[in-house]
Scaffold this motif. Structure first.
Motif, PDB file in Angstrom:
ATOM      1  N   LEU A 257     -13.019  -3.786   4.075  1.00 55.77           N
ATOM      2  CA  LEU A 257     -12.527  -3.728   2.700  1.00 55.77           C
ATOM      3  C   LEU A 257     -12.133  -5.115   2.192  1.00 55.77           C
ATOM      4  CD1 LEU A 257     -10.368  -0.466   2.817  1.00 55.77           C
ATOM      5  CD2 LEU A 257     -12.454  -0.823   1.484  1.00 55.77           C
ATOM      6  N   VAL A 258     -11.581  -5.928   3.083  1.00 55.83           N
ATOM      7  CA  VAL A 258     -11.141  -7.263   2.673  1.00 55.83           C
ATOM      8  C   VAL A 258     -12.322  -8.224   2.566  1.00 55.83           C
ATOM      9  CG1 VAL A 258      -9.764  -9.277   3.355  1.00 55.83           C
ATOM     10  CG2 VAL A 258      -8.816  -6.970   3.595  1.00 55.83           C
ATOM     11  N   THR A 259     -13.174  -8.258   3.588  1.00 55.99           N
ATOM     12  CA  THR A 259     -14.224  -9.280   3.654  1.00 55.99           C
ATOM     13  C   THR A 259     -15.476  -8.917   2.862  1.00 55.99           C
ATOM     14  OG1 THR A 259     -15.129  -8.315   5.691  1.00 55.99           O
ATOM     15  CG2 THR A 259     -13.445 -10.021   5.928  1.00 55.99           C
ATOM     16  N   VAL A 260     -15.761  -7.625   2.735  1.00 57.82           N
ATOM     17  CA  VAL A 260     -16.974  -7.202   2.029  1.00 57.82           C
ATOM     18  C   VAL A 260     -16.662  -6.635   0.654  1.00 57.82           C
ATOM     19  CG1 VAL A 260     -18.975  -5.645   2.093  1.00 57.82           C
ATOM     20  CG2 VAL A 260     -18.182  -6.747   4.207  1.00 57.82           C
ATOM     21  N   SER A 261     -15.651  -5.752   0.582  1.00 58.59           N
ATOM     22  CA  SER A 261     -15.351  -5.089  -0.690  1.00 58.59           C
ATOM     23  C   SER A 261     -14.505  -5.942  -1.622  1.00 58.59           C
ATOM     24  CB  SER A 261     -14.629  -3.760  -0.421  1.00 58.59           C
ATOM     25  OG  SER A 261     -15.370  -2.947   0.466  1.00 58.59           O
ATOM     26  N   GLY A 262     -13.870  -6.981  -1.093  1.00 56.85           N
ATOM     27  CA  GLY A 262     -13.070  -7.859  -1.937  1.00 56.85           C
ATOM     28  C   GLY A 262     -11.668  -7.364  -2.212  1.00 56.85           C
ATOM     29  N   ALA A 263     -11.187  -6.395  -1.442  1.00 59.37           N
ATOM     30  CA  ALA A 263      -9.825  -5.890  -1.629  1.00 59.37           C
ATOM     31  C   ALA A 263      -8.820  -6.845  -1.005  1.00 59.37           C
ATOM     32  CB  ALA A 263      -9.684  -4.501  -1.004  1.00 59.37           C
ATOM     33  N   SER A 264      -7.595  -6.838  -1.522  1.00 53.18           N
ATOM     34  CA  SER A 264      -6.533  -7.612  -0.895  1.00 53.18           C
ATOM     35  C   SER A 264      -6.098  -6.919   0.395  1.00 53.18           C
ATOM     36  CB  SER A 264      -5.331  -7.727  -1.834  1.00 53.18           C
ATOM     37  OG  SER A 264      -4.757  -6.439  -2.058  1.00 53.18           O
ATOM     38  N   GLN A 265      -5.376  -7.653   1.240  1.00 52.06           N
ATOM     39  CA  GLN A 265      -4.917  -7.071   2.503  1.00 52.06           C
ATOM     40  C   GLN A 265      -4.012  -5.868   2.253  1.00 52.06           C
ATOM     41  OE1 GLN A 265      -5.876  -8.007   5.545  1.00 52.06           O
ATOM     42  NE2 GLN A 265      -4.580  -6.533   6.626  1.00 52.06           N
ATOM     43  N   SER A 266      -3.108  -5.991   1.291  1.00 50.38           N
ATOM     44  CA  SER A 266      -2.193  -4.883   1.008  1.00 50.38           C
ATOM     45  C   SER A 266      -2.932  -3.678   0.450  1.00 50.38           C
ATOM     46  CB  SER A 266      -1.105  -5.336   0.026  1.00 50.38           C
ATOM     47  OG  SER A 266      -1.690  -5.792  -1.192  1.00 50.38           O
ATOM     48  N   LEU A 267      -3.922  -3.908  -0.431  1.00 59.46           N
ATOM     49  CA  LEU A 267      -4.695  -2.798  -0.978  1.00 59.46           C
ATOM     50  C   LEU A 267      -5.513  -2.119   0.112  1.00 59.46           C
ATOM     51  CD1 LEU A 267      -5.754  -1.092  -3.313  1.00 59.46           C
ATOM     52  CD2 LEU A 267      -7.468  -2.878  -3.759  1.00 59.46           C
ATOM     53  N   ALA A 268      -6.129  -2.923   0.979  1.00 61.74           N
ATOM     54  CA  ALA A 268      -6.937  -2.354   2.060  1.00 61.74           C
ATOM     55  C   ALA A 268      -6.088  -1.508   2.999  1.00 61.74           C
ATOM     56  CB  ALA A 268      -7.621  -3.476   2.832  1.00 61.74           C
ATOM     57  N   THR A 269      -4.901  -2.011   3.347  1.00 60.63           N
ATOM     58  CA  THR A 269      -3.995  -1.248   4.216  1.00 60.63           C
ATOM     59  C   THR A 269      -3.530   0.017   3.510  1.00 60.63           C
ATOM     60  OG1 THR A 269      -3.231  -3.318   5.205  1.00 60.63           O
ATOM     61  CG2 THR A 269      -1.880  -1.360   5.566  1.00 60.63           C
ATOM     62  N   GLY A 270      -3.229  -0.101   2.216  1.00 55.54           N
ATOM     63  CA  GLY A 270      -2.784   1.056   1.445  1.00 55.54           C
ATOM     64  C   GLY A 270      -3.843   2.139   1.339  1.00 55.54           C
ATOM     65  N   ILE A 271      -5.097   1.745   1.199  1.00 54.67           N
ATOM     66  CA  ILE A 271      -6.191   2.728   1.123  1.00 54.67           C
ATOM     67  C   ILE A 271      -6.272   3.524   2.416  1.00 54.67           C
ATOM     68  CG2 ILE A 271      -8.714   2.961   1.072  1.00 54.67           C
ATOM     69  CD1 ILE A 271      -8.759   0.638  -0.925  1.00 54.67           C
ATOM     70  N   ASN A 272      -6.217   2.830   3.548  1.00 51.35           N
ATOM     71  CA  ASN A 272      -6.267   3.519   4.839  1.00 51.35           C
ATOM     72  C   ASN A 272      -5.088   4.466   5.007  1.00 51.35           C
ATOM     73  OD1 ASN A 272      -8.531   2.617   6.731  1.00 51.35           O
ATOM     74  ND2 ASN A 272      -7.850   0.664   5.894  1.00 51.35           N
ATOM     75  N   LEU A 273      -3.902   4.009   4.651  1.00 47.58           N
ATOM     76  CA  LEU A 273      -2.708   4.824   4.809  1.00 47.58           C
ATOM     77  C   LEU A 273      -2.713   6.014   3.865  1.00 47.58           C
ATOM     78  CD1 LEU A 273      -0.024   5.054   6.301  1.00 47.58           C
ATOM     79  CD2 LEU A 273       1.025   3.650   4.519  1.00 47.58           C
ATOM     80  N   ALA A 274      -3.227   5.827   2.650  1.00 43.67           N
ATOM     81  CA  ALA A 274      -3.204   6.891   1.647  1.00 43.67           C
ATOM     82  C   ALA A 274      -4.096   8.072   2.019  1.00 43.67           C
ATOM     83  CB  ALA A 274      -3.638   6.328   0.290  1.00 43.67           C
ATOM     84  N   PHE A 275      -5.237   7.779   2.673  1.00 41.89           N
ATOM     85  CA  PHE A 275      -6.183   8.855   2.957  1.00 41.89           C
ATOM     86  C   PHE A 275      -5.949   9.539   4.302  1.00 41.89           C
ATOM     87  CE2 PHE A 275      -8.920   6.383  -0.090  1.00 41.89           C
ATOM     88  CZ  PHE A 275      -8.939   7.367  -1.076  1.00 41.89           C
ATOM     89  N   LEU A 276      -5.157   8.941   5.185  1.00 41.78           N
ATOM     90  CA  LEU A 276      -4.911   9.556   6.486  1.00 41.78           C
ATOM     91  C   LEU A 276      -4.223  10.923   6.404  1.00 41.78           C
ATOM     92  CD1 LEU A 276      -3.973   6.562   8.799  1.00 41.78           C
ATOM     93  CD2 LEU A 276      -5.843   8.186   9.118  1.00 41.78           C
ATOM     94  N   PRO A 277      -3.248  11.127   5.500  1.00 39.58           N
ATOM     95  CA  PRO A 277      -2.643  12.463   5.414  1.00 39.58           C
ATOM     96  C   PRO A 277      -3.645  13.566   5.090  1.00 39.58           C
ATOM     97  CG  PRO A 277      -1.252  10.849   4.314  1.00 39.58           C
ATOM     98  CD  PRO A 277      -2.528  10.148   4.650  1.00 39.58           C
ATOM     99  N   ILE A 278      -4.707  13.224   4.358  1.00 38.70           N
ATOM    100  CA  ILE A 278      -5.743  14.228   4.076  1.00 38.70           C
ATOM    101  C   ILE A 278      -6.347  14.722   5.380  1.00 38.70           C
ATOM    102  CG2 ILE A 278      -7.979  14.641   2.979  1.00 38.70           C
ATOM    103  CD1 ILE A 278      -7.283  12.488   0.939  1.00 38.70           C
ATOM    104  N   ALA A 279      -6.690  13.785   6.254  1.00 39.49           N
ATOM    105  CA  ALA A 279      -7.282  14.148   7.544  1.00 39.49           C
ATOM    106  C   ALA A 279      -6.312  14.966   8.380  1.00 39.49           C
ATOM    107  CB  ALA A 279      -7.702  12.888   8.290  1.00 39.49           C
ATOM    108  N   LEU A 280      -5.025  14.613   8.341  1.00 32.93           N
ATOM    109  CA  LEU A 280      -4.028  15.342   9.130  1.00 32.93           C
ATOM    110  C   LEU A 280      -3.909  16.795   8.670  1.00 32.93           C
ATOM    111  CD1 LEU A 280      -1.858  15.244  11.326  1.00 32.93           C
ATOM    112  CD2 LEU A 280      -0.228  14.506   9.584  1.00 32.93           C
ATOM    113  N   VAL A 281      -3.818  17.006   7.373  1.00 30.60           N
ATOM    114  CA  VAL A 281      -3.684  18.365   6.836  1.00 30.60           C
ATOM    115  C   VAL A 281      -4.932  19.191   7.147  1.00 30.60           C
ATOM    116  CG1 VAL A 281      -3.525  19.736   4.716  1.00 30.60           C
ATOM    117  CG2 VAL A 281      -2.058  17.721   5.025  1.00 30.60           C
ATOM    118  N   LEU A 282      -6.103  18.601   6.953  1.00 27.08           N
ATOM    119  CA  LEU A 282      -7.338  19.347   7.174  1.00 27.08           C
ATOM    120  C   LEU A 282      -7.601  19.597   8.661  1.00 27.08           C
ATOM    121  CD1 LEU A 282      -9.723  17.844   4.469  1.00 27.08           C
ATOM    122  CD2 LEU A 282      -8.482  20.012   4.446  1.00 27.08           C
TER     123      LEU A 282
END
Length: 429
Positions: A257-282
Protein backbone atom coordinates in the motif's frame (compact mmCIF):
# COMPACT_ATOMS: atom_id res chain seq x y z
CA UNK A 1 -26.46 -44.25 6.42
CA UNK A 2 -24.05 -44.33 3.51
CA UNK A 3 -20.38 -44.04 4.42
CA UNK A 4 -19.87 -41.94 1.30
CA UNK A 5 -22.14 -39.09 2.38
CA UNK A 6 -20.45 -35.72 2.84
CA UNK A 7 -19.64 -35.17 6.47
CA UNK A 8 -21.53 -31.90 6.55
CA UNK A 9 -24.74 -33.69 5.56
CA UNK A 10 -24.25 -36.96 7.40
CA UNK A 11 -25.03 -35.67 10.90
CA UNK A 12 -27.79 -33.42 12.18
CA UNK A 13 -26.43 -30.35 13.92
CA UNK A 14 -26.31 -30.95 17.66
CA UNK A 15 -25.41 -28.65 20.56
CA UNK A 16 -21.81 -29.01 21.67
CA UNK A 17 -21.10 -29.39 25.42
CA UNK A 18 -19.39 -26.42 27.03
CA UNK A 19 -16.35 -28.43 28.13
CA UNK A 20 -15.60 -29.26 24.48
CA UNK A 21 -15.66 -25.57 23.59
CA UNK A 22 -13.08 -25.16 26.35
CA UNK A 23 -10.90 -27.81 24.67
CA UNK A 24 -11.30 -25.97 21.37
CA UNK A 25 -10.40 -22.62 22.92
CA UNK A 26 -7.31 -23.97 24.69
CA UNK A 27 -6.22 -25.75 21.53
CA UNK A 28 -7.01 -22.65 19.50
CA UNK A 29 -4.44 -20.80 21.57
CA UNK A 30 -1.86 -22.53 19.37
CA UNK A 31 -3.26 -20.58 16.41
CA UNK A 32 -3.50 -17.38 18.49
CA UNK A 33 0.12 -17.61 19.65
CA UNK A 34 1.34 -18.60 16.16
CA UNK A 35 -0.29 -15.59 14.50
CA UNK A 36 0.60 -13.25 17.37
CA UNK A 37 4.28 -14.27 17.27
CA UNK A 38 4.61 -13.65 13.53
CA UNK A 39 2.79 -10.32 13.64
CA UNK A 40 4.57 -9.12 16.79
CA UNK A 41 7.97 -9.65 15.17
CA UNK A 42 6.77 -7.75 12.09
CA UNK A 43 5.32 -4.90 14.18
CA UNK A 44 8.37 -4.63 16.44
CA UNK A 45 11.13 -5.23 13.89
CA UNK A 46 11.91 -1.57 13.26
CA UNK A 47 12.08 -0.99 17.03
CA UNK A 48 14.43 -3.94 17.50
CA UNK A 49 16.61 -2.70 14.66
CA UNK A 50 17.03 0.73 16.22
CA UNK A 51 17.28 -0.41 19.86
CA UNK A 52 19.83 -3.17 19.24
CA UNK A 53 21.70 -1.43 16.41
CA UNK A 54 20.76 -4.42 14.31
CA UNK A 55 22.23 -4.92 10.85
CA UNK A 56 20.06 -5.58 7.82
CA UNK A 57 21.12 -9.22 7.62
CA UNK A 58 20.19 -9.90 11.23
CA UNK A 59 16.84 -8.15 10.71
CA UNK A 60 16.21 -10.36 7.71
CA UNK A 61 17.33 -13.47 9.58
CA UNK A 62 14.97 -12.81 12.48
CA UNK A 63 12.05 -12.27 10.08
CA UNK A 64 12.84 -15.45 8.14
CA UNK A 65 13.53 -17.61 11.18
CA UNK A 66 9.97 -17.19 12.47
CA UNK A 67 8.39 -18.84 9.43
CA UNK A 68 11.22 -21.35 9.09
CA UNK A 69 11.04 -22.50 12.70
CA UNK A 70 7.26 -22.81 12.59
CA UNK A 71 7.67 -25.03 9.53
CA UNK A 72 10.27 -27.26 11.24
CA UNK A 73 8.29 -27.30 14.48
CA UNK A 74 5.13 -28.41 12.66
CA UNK A 75 6.96 -31.27 11.00
CA UNK A 76 8.70 -32.51 14.13
CA UNK A 77 5.96 -31.72 16.64
CA UNK A 78 3.20 -33.45 14.72
CA UNK A 79 5.31 -36.59 14.42
CA UNK A 80 6.31 -36.55 18.11
CA UNK A 81 2.65 -36.17 19.10
CA UNK A 82 1.71 -39.31 17.15
CA UNK A 83 4.67 -41.24 18.57
CA UNK A 84 4.71 -40.22 22.23
CA UNK A 85 1.15 -39.10 22.85
CA UNK A 86 -0.67 -35.92 21.96
CA UNK A 87 -1.43 -34.99 25.55
CA UNK A 88 2.26 -35.01 26.51
CA UNK A 89 3.36 -32.91 23.54
CA UNK A 90 0.24 -30.72 23.84
CA UNK A 91 1.33 -29.59 27.31
CA UNK A 92 5.08 -29.43 26.70
CA UNK A 93 5.17 -27.31 23.55
CA UNK A 94 3.08 -24.50 25.06
CA UNK A 95 5.52 -24.33 27.99
CA UNK A 96 8.48 -24.15 25.58
CA UNK A 97 6.70 -21.32 23.75
CA UNK A 98 6.41 -19.40 27.03
CA UNK A 99 10.16 -19.81 27.62
CA UNK A 100 10.92 -18.49 24.14
CA UNK A 101 8.57 -15.54 24.60
CA UNK A 102 10.25 -14.68 27.91
CA UNK A 103 13.64 -14.63 26.19
CA UNK A 104 12.26 -12.36 23.43
CA UNK A 105 10.69 -10.00 25.96
CA UNK A 106 13.81 -9.64 28.12
CA UNK A 107 16.40 -9.83 25.32
CA UNK A 108 19.25 -7.33 25.92
CA UNK A 109 20.62 -7.67 22.38
CA UNK A 110 19.86 -9.06 18.94
CA UNK A 111 21.65 -12.40 19.52
CA UNK A 112 19.46 -13.23 22.54
CA UNK A 113 16.42 -12.02 20.60
CA UNK A 114 17.32 -14.43 17.79
CA UNK A 115 17.52 -17.33 20.26
CA UNK A 116 14.13 -16.46 21.74
CA UNK A 117 12.51 -16.30 18.30
CA UNK A 118 14.09 -19.67 17.46
CA UNK A 119 12.65 -21.36 20.57
CA UNK A 120 9.21 -19.74 20.35
CA UNK A 121 8.93 -20.44 16.62
CA UNK A 122 9.74 -24.14 16.99
CA UNK A 123 7.27 -24.49 19.86
CA UNK A 124 4.53 -22.61 18.01
CA UNK A 125 4.97 -24.84 14.99
CA UNK A 126 4.89 -28.00 17.10
CA UNK A 127 1.66 -26.92 18.76
CA UNK A 128 -0.29 -26.31 15.54
CA UNK A 129 -0.83 -29.88 14.25
CA UNK A 130 -0.87 -31.32 17.77
CA UNK A 131 -3.63 -29.02 18.99
CA UNK A 132 -5.78 -29.63 15.91
CA UNK A 133 -5.43 -33.39 16.38
CA UNK A 134 -6.39 -33.02 20.05
CA UNK A 135 -9.56 -31.11 19.14
CA UNK A 136 -10.46 -33.65 16.48
CA UNK A 137 -9.93 -36.58 18.85
CA UNK A 138 -12.08 -35.00 21.55
CA UNK A 139 -14.90 -33.84 19.26
CA UNK A 140 -18.06 -35.85 18.54
CA UNK A 141 -18.49 -36.44 14.79
CA UNK A 142 -21.46 -34.09 14.53
CA UNK A 143 -19.52 -31.21 16.09
CA UNK A 144 -15.99 -31.78 14.82
CA UNK A 145 -16.02 -29.14 12.09
CA UNK A 146 -17.33 -26.43 14.41
CA UNK A 147 -14.76 -27.18 17.10
CA UNK A 148 -11.84 -27.38 14.67
CA UNK A 149 -12.86 -24.22 12.82
CA UNK A 150 -13.08 -22.32 16.12
CA UNK A 151 -9.27 -22.44 16.23
CA UNK A 152 -9.33 -20.12 13.21
CA UNK A 153 -11.23 -17.54 15.24
CA UNK A 154 -8.32 -17.59 17.66
CA UNK A 155 -5.86 -17.17 14.78
CA UNK A 156 -7.61 -14.04 13.52
CA UNK A 157 -7.92 -12.76 17.09
CA UNK A 158 -4.15 -13.07 17.55
CA UNK A 159 -3.58 -10.81 14.55
CA UNK A 160 -6.18 -8.28 15.66
CA UNK A 161 -4.86 -8.04 19.23
CA UNK A 162 -1.20 -7.58 18.26
CA UNK A 163 -1.90 -5.01 15.53
CA UNK A 164 -4.18 -3.11 17.92
CA UNK A 165 -1.52 -3.15 20.66
CA UNK A 166 1.10 -2.09 18.13
CA UNK A 167 -1.09 0.82 17.08
CA UNK A 168 -1.66 1.93 20.70
CA UNK A 169 1.99 1.53 21.69
CA UNK A 170 3.55 2.85 18.50
CA UNK A 171 5.26 5.75 20.30
CA UNK A 172 6.61 3.82 23.29
CA UNK A 173 9.65 2.19 21.65
CA UNK A 174 11.23 -0.90 23.17
CA UNK A 175 8.98 -0.71 26.24
CA UNK A 176 5.92 -1.13 24.05
CA UNK A 177 7.57 -3.94 22.09
CA UNK A 178 8.27 -5.78 25.33
CA UNK A 179 4.69 -5.28 26.48
CA UNK A 180 3.41 -6.85 23.26
CA UNK A 181 5.61 -9.95 23.57
CA UNK A 182 5.09 -10.01 27.35
CA UNK A 183 1.38 -10.56 26.81
CA UNK A 184 2.33 -13.70 24.84
CA UNK A 185 4.21 -14.99 27.90
CA UNK A 186 1.15 -14.52 30.10
CA UNK A 187 -1.19 -16.07 27.52
CA UNK A 188 1.07 -19.11 27.07
CA UNK A 189 1.53 -19.73 30.81
CA UNK A 190 -2.19 -19.43 31.54
CA UNK A 191 -2.94 -21.77 28.65
CA UNK A 192 -0.36 -24.26 29.95
CA UNK A 193 -1.98 -24.28 33.39
CA UNK A 194 -5.48 -24.79 31.98
CA UNK A 195 -4.38 -27.47 29.52
CA UNK A 196 -2.72 -29.42 32.34
CA UNK A 197 -6.13 -29.85 33.98
CA UNK A 198 -7.72 -31.47 30.94
CA UNK A 199 -7.85 -35.25 30.76
CA UNK A 200 -7.25 -36.03 27.11
CA UNK A 201 -6.67 -39.34 25.34
CA UNK A 202 -3.27 -39.82 23.76
CA UNK A 203 -4.66 -41.72 20.79
CA UNK A 204 -7.88 -41.78 18.73
CA UNK A 205 -10.62 -44.18 19.74
CA UNK A 206 -10.08 -47.76 18.57
CA UNK A 207 -13.40 -47.76 16.75
CA UNK A 208 -12.30 -44.81 14.61
CA UNK A 209 -8.94 -46.32 13.74
CA UNK A 210 -10.53 -49.66 12.86
CA UNK A 211 -12.69 -48.28 10.06
CA UNK A 212 -12.16 -49.63 6.59
CA UNK A 213 -9.51 -47.86 4.49
CA UNK A 214 -7.88 -46.21 7.51
CA UNK A 215 -4.27 -47.30 8.13
CA UNK A 216 -3.46 -48.78 11.54
CA UNK A 217 -0.60 -47.77 13.76
CA UNK A 218 1.75 -44.81 13.63
CA UNK A 219 4.56 -46.13 11.46
CA UNK A 220 5.83 -43.66 8.88
CA UNK A 221 4.91 -46.06 6.08
CA UNK A 222 1.26 -45.43 6.92
CA UNK A 223 1.40 -41.92 5.47
CA UNK A 224 2.22 -43.53 2.10
CA UNK A 225 -1.03 -45.45 2.24
CA UNK A 226 -3.54 -44.08 -0.27
CA UNK A 227 -5.99 -43.29 2.54
CA UNK A 228 -3.43 -40.88 4.03
CA UNK A 229 -1.42 -39.75 1.02
CA UNK A 230 -4.27 -38.60 -1.21
CA UNK A 231 -5.96 -36.26 1.31
CA UNK A 232 -2.56 -35.05 2.52
CA UNK A 233 -1.50 -34.06 -1.00
CA UNK A 234 -4.87 -32.52 -1.87
CA UNK A 235 -5.10 -30.44 1.31
CA UNK A 236 -1.46 -29.41 0.89
CA UNK A 237 -2.10 -28.19 -2.68
CA UNK A 238 -5.11 -26.23 -1.48
CA UNK A 239 -3.33 -24.70 1.51
CA UNK A 240 -0.07 -23.82 -0.23
CA UNK A 241 -1.73 -22.16 -3.25
CA UNK A 242 -4.19 -20.23 -1.08
CA UNK A 243 -1.52 -19.41 1.49
CA UNK A 244 0.87 -17.83 -1.01
CA UNK A 245 -1.63 -15.03 -1.47
CA UNK A 246 -2.70 -14.83 2.17
CA UNK A 247 0.85 -14.89 3.52
CA UNK A 248 2.06 -12.32 0.98
CA UNK A 249 -0.62 -9.83 1.95
CA UNK A 250 -0.21 -10.67 5.63
CA UNK A 251 3.49 -9.81 5.52
CA UNK A 252 3.60 -7.21 2.76
CA UNK A 253 0.10 -5.74 2.57
CA UNK A 254 1.12 -2.52 4.31
CA UNK A 255 4.38 -2.41 2.36
CA UNK A 256 2.49 -2.73 -0.94
CA UNK A 257 0.00 0.00 0.00
CA UNK A 258 2.86 2.38 0.78
CA UNK A 259 5.29 1.57 -2.03
CA UNK A 260 2.86 0.74 -4.85
CA UNK A 261 -0.49 2.31 -3.97
CA UNK A 262 1.00 5.55 -2.66
CA UNK A 263 -0.71 5.45 0.74
CA UNK A 264 0.90 6.97 3.81
CA UNK A 265 2.17 4.65 6.54
CA UNK A 266 -0.67 5.63 8.88
CA UNK A 267 -3.31 5.17 6.17
CA UNK A 268 -1.89 1.78 5.18
CA UNK A 269 -1.86 0.60 8.80
CA UNK A 270 -5.37 1.96 9.31
CA UNK A 271 -6.71 0.10 6.27
CA UNK A 272 -5.37 -3.20 7.57
CA UNK A 273 -6.73 -2.58 11.05
CA UNK A 274 -10.13 -1.41 9.81
CA UNK A 275 -10.86 -4.53 7.75
CA UNK A 276 -9.64 -7.16 10.23
CA UNK A 277 -12.81 -7.04 12.39
CA UNK A 278 -14.80 -8.05 9.30
CA UNK A 279 -12.76 -11.24 9.03
CA UNK A 280 -13.13 -11.92 12.76
CA UNK A 281 -16.93 -11.61 12.73
CA UNK A 282 -17.31 -13.70 9.58
CA UNK A 283 -15.02 -16.40 10.99
CA UNK A 284 -17.55 -16.78 13.82
CA UNK A 285 -20.21 -17.21 11.14
CA UNK A 286 -18.12 -19.94 9.51
CA UNK A 287 -17.88 -21.75 12.86
CA UNK A 288 -21.66 -21.63 13.18
CA UNK A 289 -22.10 -23.19 9.73
CA UNK A 290 -19.12 -25.57 9.78
CA UNK A 291 -21.16 -28.72 10.48
CA UNK A 292 -23.87 -27.93 7.95
CA UNK A 293 -24.04 -28.30 4.14
CA UNK A 294 -23.63 -24.51 3.93
CA UNK A 295 -19.94 -24.85 4.80
CA UNK A 296 -19.06 -26.22 1.38
CA UNK A 297 -21.80 -24.40 -0.52
CA UNK A 298 -20.43 -21.07 0.65
CA UNK A 299 -16.93 -22.16 -0.30
CA UNK A 300 -18.01 -22.28 -3.97
CA UNK A 301 -19.40 -18.75 -3.76
CA UNK A 302 -16.60 -17.12 -1.83
CA UNK A 303 -13.70 -18.76 -3.62
CA UNK A 304 -15.04 -17.00 -6.75
CA UNK A 305 -15.32 -13.73 -4.79
CA UNK A 306 -11.76 -14.19 -3.54
CA UNK A 307 -10.37 -14.73 -7.04
CA UNK A 308 -12.37 -11.69 -8.20
CA UNK A 309 -10.76 -9.63 -5.41
CA UNK A 310 -7.28 -10.53 -6.62
CA UNK A 311 -8.28 -9.90 -10.23
CA UNK A 312 -9.35 -6.36 -9.31
CA UNK A 313 -6.05 -5.75 -7.51
CA UNK A 314 -4.16 -7.08 -10.54
CA UNK A 315 -6.18 -5.17 -13.16
CA UNK A 316 -5.65 -1.90 -11.29
CA UNK A 317 -1.93 -2.72 -10.78
CA UNK A 318 -2.21 -2.01 -7.06
CA UNK A 319 -3.81 1.43 -7.36
CA UNK A 320 -5.27 2.64 -4.06
CA UNK A 321 -8.92 2.58 -5.21
CA UNK A 322 -8.54 -0.96 -6.51
CA UNK A 323 -6.81 -2.06 -3.31
CA UNK A 324 -9.64 -0.71 -1.18
CA UNK A 325 -12.12 -2.82 -3.17
CA UNK A 326 -9.73 -5.75 -2.90
CA UNK A 327 -9.50 -5.56 0.89
CA UNK A 328 -13.29 -5.45 1.27
CA UNK A 329 -13.86 -8.48 -0.97
CA UNK A 330 -10.89 -10.39 0.44
CA UNK A 331 -11.90 -9.99 4.08
CA UNK A 332 -15.46 -11.01 3.24
CA UNK A 333 -14.41 -14.14 1.34
CA UNK A 334 -11.37 -15.27 3.33
CA UNK A 335 -13.27 -16.78 6.30
CA UNK A 336 -15.29 -19.08 4.01
CA UNK A 337 -12.53 -19.95 1.51
CA UNK A 338 -9.31 -19.90 3.48
CA UNK A 339 -7.35 -21.58 6.25
CA UNK A 340 -10.45 -22.54 8.21
CA UNK A 341 -11.55 -24.75 5.32
CA UNK A 342 -8.11 -26.38 5.23
CA UNK A 343 -8.24 -27.15 8.95
CA UNK A 344 -11.71 -28.70 8.76
CA UNK A 345 -11.05 -30.70 5.60
CA UNK A 346 -7.79 -32.05 7.03
CA UNK A 347 -9.49 -33.38 10.14
CA UNK A 348 -12.36 -34.89 8.13
CA UNK A 349 -10.19 -36.65 5.53
CA UNK A 350 -6.86 -37.54 7.18
CA UNK A 351 -6.61 -40.89 9.03
CA UNK A 352 -7.12 -40.40 12.79
CA UNK A 353 -3.94 -42.08 14.00
CA UNK A 354 -1.59 -40.07 11.76
CA UNK A 355 -3.29 -36.68 11.84
CA UNK A 356 -0.43 -35.10 13.75
CA UNK A 357 2.22 -36.39 11.36
CA UNK A 358 0.34 -35.74 8.11
CA UNK A 359 -0.97 -32.30 8.97
CA UNK A 360 2.40 -31.38 10.46
CA UNK A 361 3.96 -32.30 7.12
CA UNK A 362 1.52 -30.17 5.11
CA UNK A 363 2.02 -27.25 7.51
CA UNK A 364 5.79 -27.58 7.30
CA UNK A 365 6.02 -27.81 3.52
CA UNK A 366 3.58 -24.94 3.07
CA UNK A 367 5.35 -22.64 5.52
CA UNK A 368 8.63 -23.45 3.78
CA UNK A 369 7.14 -22.36 0.45
CA UNK A 370 5.76 -19.20 2.06
CA UNK A 371 9.20 -18.35 3.44
CA UNK A 372 10.74 -18.75 -0.01
CA UNK A 373 8.08 -16.61 -1.65
CA UNK A 374 8.44 -13.94 1.02
CA UNK A 375 12.17 -13.77 0.33
CA UNK A 376 11.64 -12.74 -3.32
CA UNK A 377 8.43 -10.73 -2.89
CA UNK A 378 9.98 -7.27 -2.29
CA UNK A 379 12.22 -7.65 -5.35
CA UNK A 380 9.35 -8.90 -7.51
CA UNK A 381 7.14 -6.07 -6.29
CA UNK A 382 9.84 -3.58 -7.21
CA UNK A 383 10.20 -5.15 -10.67
CA UNK A 384 6.48 -5.30 -11.44
CA UNK A 385 3.53 -5.14 -9.06
CA UNK A 386 1.30 -6.46 -11.85
CA UNK A 387 3.40 -9.60 -12.32
CA UNK A 388 3.30 -10.24 -8.58
CA UNK A 389 -0.45 -9.70 -8.31
CA UNK A 390 -1.33 -11.80 -11.36
CA UNK A 391 0.89 -14.61 -10.09
CA UNK A 392 -0.99 -14.58 -6.80
CA UNK A 393 -4.31 -14.49 -8.64
CA UNK A 394 -3.35 -17.66 -10.52
CA UNK A 395 -2.46 -19.33 -7.22
CA UNK A 396 -5.82 -18.36 -5.75
CA UNK A 397 -7.64 -19.82 -8.75
CA UNK A 398 -5.64 -23.05 -8.33
CA UNK A 399 -6.64 -23.22 -4.66
CA UNK A 400 -10.28 -23.01 -5.70
CA UNK A 401 -9.85 -25.98 -8.04
CA UNK A 402 -8.12 -27.97 -5.29
CA UNK A 403 -10.90 -27.09 -2.85
CA UNK A 404 -13.58 -28.32 -5.24
CA UNK A 405 -11.69 -31.61 -5.57
CA UNK A 406 -11.51 -32.02 -1.79
CA UNK A 407 -15.25 -31.43 -1.45
CA UNK A 408 -16.43 -33.50 -4.39
CA UNK A 409 -14.02 -36.44 -4.01
CA UNK A 410 -12.34 -36.68 -0.62
CA UNK A 411 -15.14 -35.53 1.67
CA UNK A 412 -17.56 -37.88 -0.08
CA UNK A 413 -15.12 -40.78 0.16
CA UNK A 414 -14.08 -40.20 3.75
CA UNK A 415 -15.23 -42.94 6.14
CA UNK A 416 -18.50 -42.23 7.89
CA UNK A 417 -17.60 -40.96 11.34
CA UNK A 418 -21.06 -41.50 12.79
CA UNK A 419 -19.92 -44.72 14.44
CA UNK A 420 -16.82 -43.20 16.01
CA UNK A 421 -16.89 -42.97 19.78
CA UNK A 422 -18.02 -39.57 20.93
CA UNK A 423 -16.83 -40.05 24.47
CA UNK A 424 -13.04 -39.83 24.56
CA UNK A 425 -12.50 -39.08 28.20
CA UNK A 426 -12.41 -35.28 28.18
CA UNK A 427 -13.02 -34.21 31.74
CA UNK A 428 -15.13 -31.23 32.65
CA UNK A 429 -12.98 -28.80 34.57
Amino acid sequence: MSRFQPAAQAHPEQPIPKHLWKVAALSGMASYLDAALIVSIAVNLAIYRDSYDMGVWMAGAISAIVTGCIAVGSLVGGRLADLFGRRRVYNLDILCYAVGAIVITLAPNDIVLFVGVLVAGLAAGADLPTSLAVVSDAAPPEGRARLVSFTQVMWVLGIVVVIFLGYLLSDTGLTGARFITGHLVVAALVTWQLRARLELPDEPAEEEVAQEAVPRGIELKNICNRAALLPMVATFVYYVTWGIGANTFGQFGTYLLVTVSGASQSLATGINLAFLPIALVLTFVFVRLADTPWRDRLFYVFTVVQVLAFCIASLTAGALAGMLVFFVLYQISNPFAGEASYKVWSQLTLPPDTRGTTQGLTYALSRGVFAGVAFVTPALMDYSASVLLWSITICMAASGVAGVYVIHVLIRRSPDTATAAASLGVART
